[in-house]
Design an enzyme around this catalytic site. Sequence first.
Site, PDB file in Angstrom:
ATOM      1  N   HIS A 190      31.919  40.339  35.190  1.00 50.76           N
ATOM      2  CA  HIS A 190      30.416  39.351  35.446  1.00 50.76           C
ATOM      3  C   HIS A 190      29.521  38.664  34.752  1.00 50.76           C
ATOM      4  O   HIS A 190      29.065  37.285  34.349  1.00 50.76           O
ATOM      5  CB  HIS A 190      29.719  38.844  36.827  1.00 50.76           C
ATOM      6  CG  HIS A 190      30.227  39.292  38.491  1.00 50.76           C
ATOM      7  ND1 HIS A 190      31.587  40.282  38.553  1.00 50.76           N
ATOM      8  CD2 HIS A 190      30.807  37.781  39.245  1.00 50.76           C
ATOM      9  CE1 HIS A 190      31.917  39.755  39.525  1.00 50.76           C
ATOM     10  NE2 HIS A 190      31.686  38.292  40.236  1.00 50.76           N
ATOM     11  N   ASP A 260      40.971  34.731  37.187  1.00 54.80           N
ATOM     12  CA  ASP A 260      39.362  35.033  37.950  1.00 54.80           C
ATOM     13  C   ASP A 260      38.205  33.749  37.701  1.00 54.80           C
ATOM     14  O   ASP A 260      38.335  33.054  37.151  1.00 54.80           O
ATOM     15  CB  ASP A 260      38.630  36.763  37.508  1.00 54.80           C
ATOM     16  CG  ASP A 260      38.677  36.944  38.342  1.00 54.80           C
ATOM     17  OD1 ASP A 260      37.544  36.563  39.566  1.00 54.80           O
ATOM     18  OD2 ASP A 260      38.095  37.976  38.611  1.00 54.80           O
TER      19      ASP A 260
END
Length: 361
Positions: A190, A260
């Site tokens: 992330h 993703d």
Amino acid sequence: MSIHAPLILDIEGISLNADDRRRLAHPLTGGMILFGRNWQNRAQLTDLCAEVKSIRADLLIAVDHEGGRVQRFRTDGFTHLPPMRALGELWAQDAQGQPGSGVLKACEAATSAGFVLGSELRACGVDFSFTPVLDLDHGESGVIGDRAFARDPRVVSLLARSLMHGLLQAGMGNCGKHFPGHGAVKADSHVALPVDKRGLKTILADDAQPYRWLGSVLTAVMPAHVIYSKVDSRPAGFSPRWLQDILRRQLGFQGVVFTDDLSMAAARQMDGRTLSYAEAVITALEAGCDLALLCNRSAVNDGTELDEVLDALAEAQLKGHWMPSEISEERRLNLLPRSPARPWDELVRSSDYMQALDRLP
């Protein structure tokens, strides 16, 4: 001109505004991903999903709803599902002098978890959840952690298969993630771009084994935002080597490949530079992804970045820089449920649902 709706986007609130409706109606939008901010209660969620479907019945409504710490809806009757590690720990009871009992209970509990997860979501109008996690628990990754079933790829594969069977009973597909394996790197993708320095043979013999063993039952796969430096300099989600040569040809996977979330800080790093959102989406599609997730952008600058991506995709299509795929569109449509969902009140009174609740750890 070929039809292909590759973009999965988000909305800001608990209902649709005019911009949301316009973007969802766009022919290049393939669906919507829900977050906790889109949840107020079951009635609100059900109304929201119904409104999305009224715009286009073919839009895929998806959510990250795994159990444990990754579960978007937790109140107003939604079951608090265990983290997947709890199922692995139940399996491990076999090694403590109870032959057979732990394995069988764990598989039954995994099927029940999948059934409860899928049935509750579908009763509110949600089509699809990005689950199960197939990453191995190497004890390295904080972002994976207890989201993984176990360290052993055999245990992971059998528990994931059981969970997917429960999802199937609820009329829902599945998404194995994060191909070929995120569990052996410490960095959180992330916020940083992890690098896994193991060789291809090692990865295929360990972390990627669940994708080989579950190929006939996986409906979707999500690649990791990880560079496997001995295999390719590109992250897996931007890598034709990983997606086309290995996942498609070598492992024989025929289902959907999602990116993703391409809004993540590390998700758009490639060849030493940061791609724009539009560049990232197009690069991922050209590498072999069928659908591109772009999350958490609707609340930024009134969602203009989403509009820019849709415009860039349309322009790339017209100029021949991106070729839409009818096969990818067929895969997307195959993720939509084929059977009607049971209404919530009927579901929670049913014997199979109550039995499934009793089998959860």
